[in-house]
Design a protein around this motif. Structure first.
Motif, PDB file in Angstrom:
ATOM      1  N   GLY A  91       0.976  -1.049  -0.228  1.00  0.00           N
ATOM      2  CA  GLY A  91       0.100   0.085   0.607  1.00  0.00           C
ATOM      3  C   GLY A  91       1.245   0.985   0.532  1.00  0.00           C
ATOM      4  N   ILE A  92       2.333   1.522  -0.633  1.00  0.00           N
ATOM      5  CA  ILE A  92       3.216   2.725  -0.374  1.00  0.00           C
ATOM      6  C   ILE A  92       2.717   2.785  -2.010  1.00  0.00           C
ATOM      7  CG2 ILE A  92       4.635   1.352   0.953  1.00  0.00           C
ATOM      8  CD1 ILE A  92       6.745   0.494  -1.016  1.00  0.00           C
ATOM      9  N   PRO A  93       2.856   4.679  -2.138  1.00  0.00           N
ATOM     10  CA  PRO A  93       2.547   4.699  -3.518  1.00  0.00           C
ATOM     11  C   PRO A  93       3.389   4.613  -5.073  1.00  0.00           C
ATOM     12  CG  PRO A  93       3.433   6.959  -1.810  1.00  0.00           C
ATOM     13  CD  PRO A  93       3.742   5.356  -1.078  1.00  0.00           C
ATOM     14  N   PRO A  94       5.135   3.816  -4.075  1.00  0.00           N
ATOM     15  CA  PRO A  94       5.089   3.467  -6.202  1.00  0.00           C
ATOM     16  C   PRO A  94       4.657   2.320  -6.071  1.00  0.00           C
ATOM     17  CG  PRO A  94       6.831   3.871  -4.126  1.00  0.00           C
ATOM     18  CD  PRO A  94       6.294   3.963  -3.539  1.00  0.00           C
ATOM     19  N   GLU A  95       3.853   1.573  -5.866  1.00  0.00           N
ATOM     20  CA  GLU A  95       3.472  -0.039  -6.157  1.00  0.00           C
ATOM     21  C   GLU A  95       1.986   0.679  -7.570  1.00  0.00           C
ATOM     22  OE1 GLU A  95       3.468  -2.396  -2.470  1.00  0.00           O
ATOM     23  OE2 GLU A  95       1.551  -1.128  -2.527  1.00  0.00           O
ATOM     24  N   THR A  96       1.918   2.151  -6.805  1.00  0.00           N
ATOM     25  CA  THR A  96       0.850   2.524  -7.941  1.00  0.00           C
ATOM     26  C   THR A  96       0.975   2.521  -9.065  1.00  0.00           C
ATOM     27  OG1 THR A  96      -0.901   3.634  -6.047  1.00  0.00           O
ATOM     28  CG2 THR A  96      -1.431   4.403  -8.752  1.00  0.00           C
ATOM     29  N   ILE A 114      -1.249  -6.567   2.388  1.00  0.00           N
ATOM     30  CA  ILE A 114      -1.073  -6.976   3.672  1.00  0.00           C
ATOM     31  C   ILE A 114      -0.926  -5.819   3.959  1.00  0.00           C
ATOM     32  CG2 ILE A 114       0.923  -9.071   2.087  1.00  0.00           C
ATOM     33  CD1 ILE A 114       2.401  -6.908   3.863  1.00  0.00           C
ATOM     34  N   SER A 115      -1.380  -4.859   3.602  1.00  0.00           N
ATOM     35  CA  SER A 115      -1.896  -3.825   4.435  1.00  0.00           C
ATOM     36  C   SER A 115      -3.732  -4.101   4.992  1.00  0.00           C
ATOM     37  CB  SER A 115      -1.788  -1.874   4.360  1.00  0.00           C
ATOM     38  OG  SER A 115      -3.121  -1.972   2.928  1.00  0.00           O
ATOM     39  N   GLN A 116      -4.637  -4.724   4.905  1.00  0.00           N
ATOM     40  CA  GLN A 116      -6.164  -4.751   4.383  1.00  0.00           C
ATOM     41  C   GLN A 116      -5.747  -5.559   5.847  1.00  0.00           C
ATOM     42  OE1 GLN A 116      -8.793  -4.708   2.823  1.00  0.00           O
ATOM     43  NE2 GLN A 116      -7.015  -3.774   1.389  1.00  0.00           N
ATOM     44  N   LYS A 120      -5.089   3.033   9.116  1.00  0.00           N
ATOM     45  CA  LYS A 120      -3.883   3.837   8.850  1.00  0.00           C
ATOM     46  C   LYS A 120      -4.295   4.594   9.544  1.00  0.00           C
ATOM     47  CE  LYS A 120      -2.457   1.760   4.976  1.00  0.00           C
ATOM     48  NZ  LYS A 120      -1.736   1.688   3.084  1.00  0.00           N
ATOM     49  N   ILE A 121      -3.146   6.097  10.148  1.00  0.00           N
ATOM     50  CA  ILE A 121      -3.328   7.457   9.873  1.00  0.00           C
ATOM     51  C   ILE A 121      -3.056   8.500   8.776  1.00  0.00           C
ATOM     52  CG2 ILE A 121      -2.179   9.245  12.409  1.00  0.00           C
ATOM     53  CD1 ILE A 121      -1.670   6.351  14.044  1.00  0.00           C
ATOM     54  N   ASP A 122      -3.979   8.914   9.300  1.00  0.00           N
ATOM     55  CA  ASP A 122      -4.069  10.047   7.971  1.00  0.00           C
ATOM     56  C   ASP A 122      -3.197   9.833   6.682  1.00  0.00           C
ATOM     57  OD1 ASP A 122      -4.575  11.893   9.455  1.00  0.00           O
ATOM     58  OD2 ASP A 122      -2.515  12.914  10.102  1.00  0.00           O
ATOM     59  N   ASN A 123      -3.503   7.928   6.257  1.00  0.00           N
ATOM     60  CA  ASN A 123      -3.086   7.259   5.007  1.00  0.00           C
ATOM     61  C   ASN A 123      -2.260   6.962   5.035  1.00  0.00           C
ATOM     62  OD1 ASN A 123      -3.670   6.290   2.588  1.00  0.00           O
ATOM     63  ND2 ASN A 123      -3.170   8.050   1.574  1.00  0.00           N
ATOM     64  N   ASP A 124      -0.888   7.747   6.203  1.00  0.00           N
ATOM     65  CA  ASP A 124       0.579   7.161   6.343  1.00  0.00           C
ATOM     66  C   ASP A 124       0.805   4.996   5.671  1.00  0.00           C
ATOM     67  OD1 ASP A 124       2.878   6.917   7.121  1.00  0.00           O
ATOM     68  OD2 ASP A 124       2.807   7.355   9.054  1.00  0.00           O
ATOM     69  N   PRO A 125       1.848   5.680   5.258  1.00  0.00           N
ATOM     70  CA  PRO A 125       2.090   4.509   4.842  1.00  0.00           C
ATOM     71  C   PRO A 125       3.133   3.204   4.958  1.00  0.00           C
ATOM     72  CG  PRO A 125       3.386   5.131   3.008  1.00  0.00           C
ATOM     73  CD  PRO A 125       1.969   5.872   4.481  1.00  0.00           C
ATOM     74  N   HIS A 126       3.444   4.173   6.353  1.00  0.00           N
ATOM     75  CA  HIS A 126       4.391   3.366   6.891  1.00  0.00           C
ATOM     76  C   HIS A 126       4.525   2.284   7.843  1.00  0.00           C
ATOM     77  CE1 HIS A 126       5.697   6.969   5.363  1.00  0.00           C
ATOM     78  NE2 HIS A 126       7.533   6.400   4.809  1.00  0.00           N
ATOM     79  N   ILE A 127       3.276   1.131   7.393  1.00  0.00           N
ATOM     80  CA  ILE A 127       2.864   0.747   8.563  1.00  0.00           C
ATOM     81  C   ILE A 127       3.408  -0.921   9.083  1.00  0.00           C
ATOM     82  CG2 ILE A 127       0.452   0.908   8.454  1.00  0.00           C
ATOM     83  CD1 ILE A 127       0.574  -1.453   6.396  1.00  0.00           C
ATOM     84  N   ALA A 194       8.537   8.689   8.838  1.00  0.00           N
ATOM     85  CA  ALA A 194       8.215   7.690   8.823  1.00  0.00           C
ATOM     86  C   ALA A 194       7.892   6.937  10.133  1.00  0.00           C
ATOM     87  CB  ALA A 194       9.259   7.396   7.915  1.00  0.00           C
ATOM     88  N   TRP A 195       8.233   7.240  11.018  1.00  0.00           N
ATOM     89  CA  TRP A 195       7.758   6.827  11.947  1.00  0.00           C
ATOM     90  C   TRP A 195       6.565   7.593  13.001  1.00  0.00           C
ATOM     91  CZ3 TRP A 195      10.903   3.301  12.953  1.00  0.00           C
ATOM     92  CH2 TRP A 195      11.733   2.634  12.249  1.00  0.00           C
ATOM     93  N   GLY A 196       5.264   7.642  12.719  1.00  0.00           N
ATOM     94  CA  GLY A 196       4.587   7.632  13.152  1.00  0.00           C
ATOM     95  C   GLY A 196       3.865   6.521  13.891  1.00  0.00           C
ATOM     96  N   TYR A 197       3.414   5.974  12.997  1.00  0.00           N
ATOM     97  CA  TYR A 197       3.090   4.617  13.674  1.00  0.00           C
ATOM     98  C   TYR A 197       4.365   4.077  14.719  1.00  0.00           C
ATOM     99  CZ  TYR A 197      -0.297   4.521   9.629  1.00  0.00           C
ATOM    100  OH  TYR A 197      -0.943   4.185   8.521  1.00  0.00           O
TER     101      TYR A 197
END
Length: 281
Positions: A91-96, A114-116, A120-127, A194-197
């Motif tokens: 679910g990271i931007p480059p995949e698009t 696998i992000s299903q 997410k917080i504010d659509n942050d991809p760094h899960i 990157a470290w919000g979560y």
């Protein structure tokens, strides 16, 4: 050896030759496991191997030393996906940006996000940087592997259970580090957010330097850092390193790299936890 098995063993070599002829040499990892998969970034490889063990072979699109946001995979790398049954999306931007080439090169490949199930917080991809969220991702990986290779379901379930125990233990250790260093509620400043979560899970406050920060914005952050006693500014290699360095100079502090894409995922999180805990004391 069966004809089918022999063909699968030859496929990586055929793809390498094809890529070389097109001027884009890419040497794919062997696709000779029970389940051959692809992932976008290195931490995913760590997760898939933890669950899949020796039953899986993993191709990583954005490998060591690569910034996934700017990486343009060569044609040969997309062609190597022909030998893969599953692509584990994060679910990271480059995949698009890669999706069209993935579909054209390997229309058969099953795409599993696998992000299903991750909030997410504010659509942050760094899960991938919070053990609590990795438990969800590991479960998604296990379900896909068991569906693709039911003959080894017992192994995948056992590996998943063991990995979940490791993740719980890591989570407990990080919390202990934060408590022992009195880090809860403290602030740290990063060049790339990157470290919000991680911060949310362990009681820290992450403040990120704006992209293309102006002198006025840096001065505001310097005042904040001085008030909060911040002496360390963290940055990520491959992203803006100039602004963190300028900010550190303004407060008489230092810059330290944090690497969210480190392939040694568990050891890296332990190291980051200790660095952050010590820096915010």
């Amino acid at each position: 050896m069966s004809v089918k098995r022999f063909a699968w063993l030859l496929l990586p070599l055929i793809l390498l030759v094809t890529a070389a002829c097109s001027g884009e040499t890419y040497e794919a990892p062997p696709a000779d496991a029970d389940v051959n998969v692809a992932v976008s970034i290195l931490p995913q490889q760590y997760f898939v191997k933890k669950v899949g063990g020796d039953h899986v072979s993993v191709l990583v699109m954005a490998g060591p030393g690569v910034n996934p946001l700017t990486y343009e995979p060569p044609k040969g790398q997309f062609q190597a996906l022909k030998a893969r049954e599953i692509y584990f999306l994060m679910g990271i931007p480059p995949e698009t940006a890669w999706l069209t080439d993935i579909q054209e090169a390997a229309p058969h490949i099953q795409r599993v996000d696998i992000s299903q199930g991750v909030s997410k917080i504010d659509n942050d991809p760094h899960i991938w940087l919070a053990p609590r969220l990795v438990k969800i991702q590991a479960e998604n990986i296990a379900q896909a592997l068991m569906a693709a290779d039911p003959a080894h379901e017992v192994d995948y379930r056992a590996n998943l259970e063991a990995f979940q125990v490791e993740l719980d233990r890591l989570d407990k250790e990080i919390r202990q580090v934060m408590t022992e260093n009195g880090a809860e509620g403290k602030l740290f400043i990063v060049g790339h957010p990157a470290w919000g979560y991680f911060a949310a899970d362990y009681g820290l406050e992450m403040v990120s330097i704006p992209e293309h920060a102006t002198d006025a914005q840096l001065q505001e952050l310097a005042s904040l850092a001085t008030r909060k006693g911040v002496e360390t500014i963290f940055y990520q290699r491959g992203f803006d390193e100039e602004s963190p360095a300028k900010l550190a100079n303004m407060i008489g502090g230092r810059v330290v790299p944090l690497e969210p894409l480190n392939p040694n995922w568990e050891a890296n999180l332990r190291s980051v936890a200790l660095m952050l805990a010590k820096s915010v004391r």
